[in-house]
Structure formats: C-alpha cells, structure tokens
Design a protein around this motif. Structure first.
Motif, mmCIF file in Angstrom:
data_model
loop_
_atom_site.group_PDB
_atom_site.id
_atom_site.type_symbol
_atom_site.label_atom_id
_atom_site.label_comp_id
_atom_site.label_asym_id
_atom_site.label_seq_id
_atom_site.Cartn_x
_atom_site.Cartn_y
_atom_site.Cartn_z
ATOM 1 N N ASN A 23 0.827 -1.206 0.000
ATOM 2 C CA ASN A 23 0.000 0.000 0.000
ATOM 3 C C ASN A 23 0.864 1.260 0.000
ATOM 4 O O ASN A 23 0.335 2.362 0.094
ATOM 5 C CB ASN A 23 -0.897 0.011 1.228
ATOM 6 N N ASN A 49 7.420 20.314 -0.811
ATOM 7 C CA ASN A 49 6.784 20.472 0.502
ATOM 8 C C ASN A 49 5.395 19.836 0.529
ATOM 9 O O ASN A 49 4.994 19.217 1.516
ATOM 10 C CB ASN A 49 6.677 21.955 0.869
ATOM 11 N N SER A 57 4.052 7.309 6.533
ATOM 12 C CA SER A 57 5.005 6.267 6.922
ATOM 13 C C SER A 57 5.004 5.147 5.876
ATOM 14 O O SER A 57 3.940 4.740 5.406
ATOM 15 C CB SER A 57 4.590 5.659 8.250
ATOM 16 N N ASP A 84 8.290 3.476 9.859
ATOM 17 C CA ASP A 84 6.963 2.976 10.250
ATOM 18 C C ASP A 84 6.287 3.879 11.267
ATOM 19 O O ASP A 84 5.072 4.024 11.276
ATOM 20 C CB ASP A 84 7.107 1.588 10.894
ATOM 21 N N ARG A 85 7.119 4.457 12.165
ATOM 22 C CA ARG A 85 6.542 5.276 13.230
ATOM 23 C C ARG A 85 6.338 6.717 12.746
ATOM 24 O O ARG A 85 7.280 7.315 12.215
ATOM 25 C CB ARG A 85 7.458 5.271 14.448
ATOM 26 N N PRO A 86 5.165 7.260 12.915
ATOM 27 C CA PRO A 86 4.887 8.609 12.419
ATOM 28 C C PRO A 86 5.832 9.671 12.977
ATOM 29 O O PRO A 86 6.202 10.597 12.254
ATOM 30 C CB PRO A 86 3.459 8.873 12.883
ATOM 31 N N ASN A 90 8.181 12.060 10.696
ATOM 32 C CA ASN A 90 8.148 13.523 10.730
ATOM 33 C C ASN A 90 9.562 14.099 10.812
ATOM 34 O O ASN A 90 9.884 15.087 10.145
ATOM 35 C CB ASN A 90 7.332 13.998 11.926
ATOM 36 N N ARG A 94 11.584 16.510 8.070
ATOM 37 C CA ARG A 94 12.268 17.770 8.389
ATOM 38 C C ARG A 94 13.691 17.763 7.819
ATOM 39 O O ARG A 94 14.131 18.738 7.198
ATOM 40 C CB ARG A 94 12.321 17.965 9.903
ATOM 41 N N LYS A 97 13.589 18.090 4.076
ATOM 42 C CA LYS A 97 13.293 19.473 3.677
ATOM 43 C C LYS A 97 14.568 20.320 3.756
ATOM 44 O O LYS A 97 14.848 21.119 2.848
ATOM 45 C CB LYS A 97 12.213 20.059 4.585
ATOM 46 N N SER B 270 -0.145 3.360 15.625
ATOM 47 C CA SER B 270 0.832 3.175 14.545
ATOM 48 C C SER B 270 2.248 3.436 15.065
ATOM 49 O O SER B 270 3.230 2.975 14.490
ATOM 50 C CB SER B 270 0.506 4.088 13.363
ATOM 51 N N GLU B 271 2.326 4.184 16.148
ATOM 52 C CA GLU B 271 3.629 4.433 16.765
ATOM 53 C C GLU B 271 4.125 3.167 17.478
ATOM 54 O O GLU B 271 5.322 2.957 17.648
ATOM 55 C CB GLU B 271 3.462 5.572 17.777
ATOM 56 N N GLY B 274 3.613 0.172 14.202
ATOM 57 C CA GLY B 274 4.026 0.574 12.860
ATOM 58 C C GLY B 274 2.831 0.937 12.012
ATOM 59 O O GLY B 274 1.755 0.356 12.167
ATOM 60 N N GLY B 275 3.037 1.896 11.116
ATOM 61 C CA GLY B 275 1.909 2.380 10.327
ATOM 62 C C GLY B 275 1.900 1.876 8.904
ATOM 63 O O GLY B 275 1.111 2.341 8.087
ATOM 64 N N THR B 276 2.785 0.929 8.590
ATOM 65 C CA THR B 276 2.868 0.514 7.185
ATOM 66 C C THR B 276 2.349 -0.891 6.922
ATOM 67 O O THR B 276 2.038 -1.220 5.795
ATOM 68 C CB THR B 276 4.327 0.572 6.712
ATOM 69 N N TYR B 278 -0.144 -4.050 6.805
ATOM 70 C CA TYR B 278 -1.580 -4.214 6.578
ATOM 71 C C TYR B 278 -1.979 -5.669 6.794
ATOM 72 O O TYR B 278 -1.209 -6.580 6.484
ATOM 73 C CB TYR B 278 -1.943 -3.824 5.147
ATOM 74 N N ARG B 283 -5.153 -1.470 8.092
ATOM 75 C CA ARG B 283 -3.850 -1.269 8.717
ATOM 76 C C ARG B 283 -3.762 -2.096 10.002
ATOM 77 O O ARG B 283 -4.751 -2.199 10.737
ATOM 78 C CB ARG B 283 -3.681 0.197 9.106
ATOM 79 N N LEU B 352 1.443 13.731 18.866
ATOM 80 C CA LEU B 352 1.685 13.469 17.441
ATOM 81 C C LEU B 352 0.988 14.506 16.566
ATOM 82 O O LEU B 352 1.549 14.985 15.573
ATOM 83 C CB LEU B 352 1.188 12.075 17.069
ATOM 84 N N ASP B 355 2.962 17.630 16.649
ATOM 85 C CA ASP B 355 4.175 17.500 15.844
ATOM 86 C C ASP B 355 3.847 17.625 14.364
ATOM 87 O O ASP B 355 4.521 18.323 13.603
ATOM 88 C CB ASP B 355 4.807 16.136 16.148
ATOM 89 N N ARG B 356 2.772 16.945 13.971
ATOM 90 C CA ARG B 356 2.359 16.965 12.564
ATOM 91 C C ARG B 356 1.959 18.384 12.146
ATOM 92 O O ARG B 356 2.285 18.842 11.055
ATOM 93 C CB ARG B 356 1.187 15.996 12.383
ATOM 94 N N ALA B 358 3.006 21.138 13.472
ATOM 95 C CA ALA B 358 4.230 21.949 13.381
ATOM 96 C C ALA B 358 4.951 21.690 12.072
ATOM 97 O O ALA B 358 5.417 22.628 11.406
ATOM 98 C CB ALA B 358 5.139 21.623 14.558
ATOM 99 N N LEU B 359 5.003 20.423 11.671
ATOM 100 C CA LEU B 359 5.669 20.068 10.415
ATOM 101 C C LEU B 359 4.937 20.681 9.224
ATOM 102 O O LEU B 359 5.553 21.263 8.331
ATOM 103 C CB LEU B 359 5.723 18.538 10.278
ATOM 104 N N SER B 362 5.675 24.242 9.017
ATOM 105 C CA SER B 362 7.031 24.535 8.527
ATOM 106 C C SER B 362 7.132 24.246 7.032
ATOM 107 O O SER B 362 7.815 24.941 6.296
ATOM 108 C CB SER B 362 8.068 23.735 9.317
ATOM 109 N N LEU B 363 6.385 23.227 6.559
ATOM 110 C CA LEU B 363 6.390 22.912 5.123
ATOM 111 C C LEU B 363 5.658 23.994 4.334
ATOM 112 O O LEU B 363 6.031 24.325 3.217
ATOM 113 C CB LEU B 363 5.729 21.556 4.867
#
Lengths: 216, 483
Positions: A23, A49, A57, A84-86, A90, A94, A97, B270-271, B274-276, B278, B283, B352, B355-356, B358-359, B362-363
């Motif tokens: 996926n 961006n 992930s 795998d870990r978000p 992240n 960074r 970027k 997912s932390e 893992g988030g990948t 299935y 998931r 999370l 953090d997301r 903030a990212l 910044s993007l």
C-alpha cells in the motif's frame, strides 16, 4: 459440515499466504536544472513540501535533477523511505526538507543539456526497487529534450504501472510562435509513456496539486 | 422469417393473415375440448399446489407461533424468577439485618417489662397501719376525765403519745409515697425504651409485609406465565419489543462511543505497531486499536457477568463466590490497565498531532507559531476520555444481553409475519390461477366463436328436426328410452 470448515480454513490460509499487495507510495521527482528553469526552483520547493505533507510512513520519495546526463545515481539529490513510526517519519521529513533547501540555495548555473529520458530510466529503476504499490514520476520540466552529442535515448523505455505527471510545463519562446510545437512535445511524451506501460498526466496549475497523488 | 410465413398464402399480407387466422380458428375449434381440459387442469394444478404450499406454511406458522410463545414465556419466567429471587434476597437481608437481633431485642423487652413489674410492685400504694396497741390506747385516752388530776395527766400523756404515733405514721406514709413517685419516675425511660423497641419491630414487620405483597404479586404473574395465558404472552411480547428498541438505541450509542474511542487510539497505535503493515485491506495499527476496544468490551462483559448483573455465560454465574470475586478483581484490573493505556495513547495522539501540525506549518512556510495558551485543555480532555470510555463501554454488556434476549422474540415475530405474508400470497396466486384458467377458457371460446356459432345453429336445427310434434310420438320415444 467438516468439509465446509476445512474448505473455509484452506481458503483463509491460501489468502493469508498470497503475496501481499503493498500500500506504499513512491514518488520520484525530476527537476529540470537546465537554462532558465533554475529560476523556477521556488515552485519546485512548493511541490516538494506538498509531497512531504502528503506522503506517510512507509512511502518513499526521491528528488533528482535533470542535467546533461541524467541516467546516474549522482543526480539524485535526496531520497528517503519514511519510517513505520509517524514521529520518526516527521523527523525524516524535516531533515529531507533541509536537504532540499540546501540544494535550492546552492543552485547555480543551469546545465547545458537536458536528458529527460535518462532521468526517467533512473526513476523507473528506483521506483521498482522500492516495491511500492503506487509509483509516480513527476517531471518538473518544459519537456524539451536536448541531448548531448553521442548520447543515445531513442529506444523504447519501460515504465510499468508508473504514473507519469508533467508539472509546470512552461511554454518556450518558440511555442508562442507556433503553439503546435508545445502540443507535439506533450503528445510525444504521452505516446512514449503509454508505450512504456505507464499513464500520463499534466498539471500546470500548481494550485491543483491535490490531483497529483491519491490521498488516503 | 415472420414475413415469409405471413406471406406464404398470398403476396398480400392482409389476405395471407386472414387465411392464417381462419386456419388457426379452425384448429383451435378442433382442439377445443383438450385445450379446455388443459387450461382447467393447469389452473387446478397451480391452485392445489399453492393451497398445499399455503397449508404447509400455516403448519410452520403454527409451530413457529408455539415456539415464539415458548420463548416469550421462558424469558418472562426467567425474569419473574429473578424478580422473586431478588425479593427473597431482600427479605433475607431484612431478616438477617433486623430480625437476627430479635432474640436480644426480645430479652431487652422482657428485662424492661420485668423491671417495670418490679418497680410497679415496689410502687404499690400500701398505707402504713397504726400499731395494734393504738386502739387500746385510744380507748383509754377517750375515757372521760373524772377530775383526778393524776388520771387527767396520764390520760393527756396517753393522748399526746397517740397523736405523736399518728404523726409518725403519716410521716412514714409521706416518705413511702415519695419513694413510690421516684420509682414511677424511673420507670418512664424504660417505657420509652420499650416503645422504641416495639416501633423498630413494627417497621421491620411492615417492611416484610411490603416485600411479601410484592412476592405475592410476582407469584401471581409467575403462575399466569406457567399457565401460558394469552394475555401474559401478549404483554411479554410487547415488553420484549420495547426492550429490543431501547437496547438497540443504547447499542447504537455504544457503537458511536466505540468509534470515538477508536479515533482516539488508532493514530498513536501506529507508533507502537508501525503504520505501514496491513492485514487484508486494514492497517495493522487500526486492527490493534480495534482489538483493544474489543478486549475492553469483553472484559466489561466478564465483569458484569461476575457481578451477576448479566447472565450471558452460565458458567460464570454458576461459579462459587470466591472464584467469582477473584474474577471481578481480575477483570476490573485488566479494564483499569487498558483504560490507563488508552489514556496514555490519547495523550500521545495529542503530541503526534502537535508534531504533525508543526511540520505542516514549517512545510507551508508559515514559520513557527506561538503555542496556544489553553492547549492543555484538549490534551487533558483526551486523556480523561481515553480513561473513561473503556469503563463506559464495559456497561455495553447490559443492553447487549437485553438485545440478544429480545432479538429472539423479534426475529420470531418477523419470521411469523413473513411466513404469514407468503402463505397469503400463495393462496392469492392459487385463487388467481384458478380464476384465470376459467377466464382463459372463455377467451378461447371467444376466439373460436364463429365455428361455435355455426355448430350451435347446426345442432339446433338437428334438434328441432328430431323433436316429436305429437304426444303419441313423445310417448313412443319415452318408452324406447325406458326399455
């Protein structure tokens, strides 16, 4: 009844043993660094961006430049497969970027030639290696190929199940005189991509980048 | 092809069609009797088949009705038994709590009564008697004075002594009366104590009386259920339907609660896993979050079962009390641990998300924005929700039990209506097929009305010719027929 249970278990087992469909998504962005295209780098940065914000992930991204000879690992500016870990993903985003920002800041004179085919071959190779379920090649270029003398690129290329999207295809001065040149250029690439087993799309308006990659 | 057949007799389609129609009518006329028989028998066959189907459905309906009644009565009987059991438990509690102390109370009352009796005896009004010699002295004192001074003095002294003795007696009587009053005064708190004790007994007895009235009521309905009365069946069915709708509503609410819970823990999962990866189209992290919620619901079920609030698992209900209490502690502990895990996951989700965010900023190149002042409120809210929702979901066991029990009745009712409707449709189809066959016979005759008309004319003319004109001829024919 026993037969039914056995058949069901067998079917479930076979389903579980079959090759899992990935996926993950993989994106390879080709940046034209020839001539006046170096002035378009801020747009390229926006695209990158956007991609970083969209990819998750397990997804992969690589940015490569198109120069006189693009079929080379050296032309890959940055590449990453997100963890795998978000939270780690992240951090990777960074760092990625920052890498791109450094590259854009350091972009100087453009290359003399434009080897798009070489870049696409390199992209195809990279995308195959990632094993992703959805593969994208994004070309940030005017699609005008200008090969160095002696380079051979007029052979059929292979882009199986790869979505090729041309971004910000600027019109050349000659296109203004005869717009058919522009059309022919797009048609030529479309034909080549379809013959290579991929799909083709063009996005010139960067406000519509949401069409670029299928959202999850 | 059709045109070729149509124009086989003539190039003119009209003429050819007329010839075809004539042939058809003629053939139909010839095949009239077998055709009629075929149509009628087909109609009858469909009619009887449908009747048979409807009859078998009616049998099924009857047995299903019986089964539904049994289910409803059994559920009602269970509920009634439970209610009676509960009432007996209450009676037991009253007896244990209040009447277990009755012997002591009885002793206390007896003691108090004895004490009162003693005091009463002690307080008996007994006027002190004058000394026995007093009458003799009185007689002497009342002797008339003859003038002898000595005798007079003696008699005066006797009189004084007598008066003194009277005063002393009166004094003693007053003293004893005072003591009696004191004793009677001391009896007052004992009467009150006695009164209070008796009021307590009365309250207990009243409570028992109320419980016994309730038990009587429950026993009456239990008896009605045992007798399988139709009124009770109807009441129980309607009550079952109400239970079904209410429990469905509560379960829908619980499903929404579960979804919110899922949203709280799916992302931070997912932390952890893992988030990948299935499993099928889902998931693994989502499945893990769902598993946690399911385990919480399962623990809630076991907890409610161990507390004997629900009765879905007879094996848990029949466990001995010690084991059941252990199970309560274990399930509650697991639930509490899972709730804590969820609370921490909810907090991680918040981190999370921050953090997301903030990212993304910044993007987007908007730069770092100042942290919101009350950012801790949603964080705390998420944590509290993460902790409370598992316990709230644990109570799903109660509506789930109602839903399962009432579902049996509701499904039975739906099946009954369905069978009833199918039987009605089958009867309708059968009757319609029969009527349709009769209609088809008439239509058939209408189609061949021309040859039929000719046949009738011919038959009438033959009949007329054969009809005897005179009575003698009629008699002759009659005699021939008789012979």
């Amino acid at each position: 009844m026993k037969k039914l249970i056995l058949t069901t278990l067998l079917a479930l087992g076979l389903t579980a043993c079959s090759e899992p469909q990935s996926n993950a998504r993989a994106v390879y962005l080709l940046l034209d660094t020839s001539g006046t295209y170096t002035a378009e780098m801020d747009k390229a940065q926006k695209i990158i961006n956007y991609l970083l914000g969209t990819l998750d992930s397990g997804d992969s991204i690589a940015i490569a430049r198109i120069d006189s000879g693009s079929f080379s690992e050296k032309d890959i500016i940055a590449r990453v497969t997100f963890d795998d870990r978000p939270s780690t993903a992240n951090q990777q985003k960074r760092a990625f970027k920052d890498q791109i920002d450094d590259f854009v800041d350091g972009t100087g004179r453009g290359s003399r030639h434009t080897d798009i085919t070489g870049g696409m071959l390199q992209a195809s190779e990279y995308l195959e290696e990632t094993g992703a379920g959805e593969k994208y090649v994004l070309i940030f270029s005017d699609l005008e190929e200008d090969l160095k003398k002696g380079h051979i690129r007029d052979f059929p290329i292979s882009l199986p199940d790869i979505h090729v999207v041309a971004l910000n295809v600027t019109k050349l001065r000659s296109d203004n005189i005869d717009p058919r040149d522009y059309m022919e250029r797009l048609d030529l690439w479309e034909k080549r991509v379809y013959q290579a087993g991929g799909t083709w799309g063009v996005i010139n308006d960067l406000e519509r980048m949401d069409r670029l990659i299928a959202q999850r | 092809m059709f045109n070729e057949i149509l124009t086989v007799w003539s190039s003119q389609p009209g003429i050819s069609a007329t010839i075809w129609l004539t042939i058809l009518v003629f053939v139909a006329y010839l095949a009239r009797n077998p055709a009629h028989a075929l149509i009628r028998s087909t109609g009858r066959a469909i009619y009887f088949a449908c009747r048979l189907f409807a009859t078998s459905l009616r049998h099924l309906e009857t047995s299903l009705q019986r089964r539904n009644k049994e289910v409803v009565l059994s559920l009602g009987q269970d509920a009634c038994e439970r209610a009676i059991e509960r009432e007996f438990h209450r009676v037991n509690a009253v007896v244990t709590r209040d009447l277990s102390a009755y012997p002591a109370l009885h002793r206390q009352i007896s003691d108090t009564i004895d004490k009162i009796e003693e005091d009463y005896q002690a307080a008996t009004d007994a006027p002190p008697l004058p000394p026995a010699w007093l009458e003799a002295v009185d007689s002497i004192a009342s002797i008339p004075r003859t003038g002898d001074a000595t005798v007079c003095t003696i008699l005066d002294n006797i009189g004084k002594t007598l008066e003194g003795a009277h005063q002393e007696t009166q004094k003693a009587y007053r003293k004893s009366t005072l003591e009696r009053h004191k004793l009677l005064g001391a009896m007052q708190p004992q009467w009150r104590n006695l009164g209070q004790s008796l009021t307590r007994v009365k309250e207990t007895i009243d409570g028992l009386e109320e419980r016994s009235t309730e038990i009587d009521k429950q026993m009456k309905s239990y008896e009605s259920i045992r007798n399988g009365e139709d009124t009770v069946t109807r009441t129980l069915s309607s009550s079952s339907l109400t239970q079904f709708f209410i429990s469905t509503l509560v379960l829908v609410i619980a499903v929404f609660g579960g979804l919110i819970n899922f949203q709280l823990i799916a992302m931070p999962m997912s932390e952890m896993v893992g988030g990948t990866s299935y499993i099928g189209p889902m998931r693994t992290s989502d499945i893990a979050a769902l598993v946690i919620i399911m385990v919480e619901i399962a623990m809630g079920l076991f907890l409610m079962e161990s507390l004997r609030i629900t009765h879905l698992f007879p094996i848990i209900g029949s466990m001995d009390d010690k084991m059941r209490k252990r199970m309560v502690v274990i399930t509650f502990s697991i639930l509490a641990i899972l709730a804590t895990v969820e609370a921490s996951l909810a907090y991680m989700r918040d981190l999370l998300a921050l953090d997301r965010e903030a990212l993304t900023q910044s993007l987007a190149g908007t730069g770092i924005i100042a942290e919101a002042e009350f950012r801790w409120i949603p964080s705390l809210g998420q944590m509290i929700m993460g902790f409370i929702l598992p316990f709230a979901l644990a109570f799903v066991a109660i509506p789930l039990e109602s839903f399962i029990h009432s579902l049996r009745t509701v499904l039975g009712m739906i099946a009954l209506s369905l069978i009833h409707s199918i039987a009605f449709i089958a009867r309708l189809i059968g009757g319609s097929a029969r009527q349709f066959s009769v209609m088809l016979v008439s239509l058939y005759d209408l189609f061949i009305m021309l040859p039929l008309g000719i046949e009738r004319l011919v038959a009438n003319s033959i009949k007329r010719r054969q009809t005897p004109d005179t009575d003698a001829e009629r008699n002759e024919i009659y005699m021939e027929e008789q012979s």
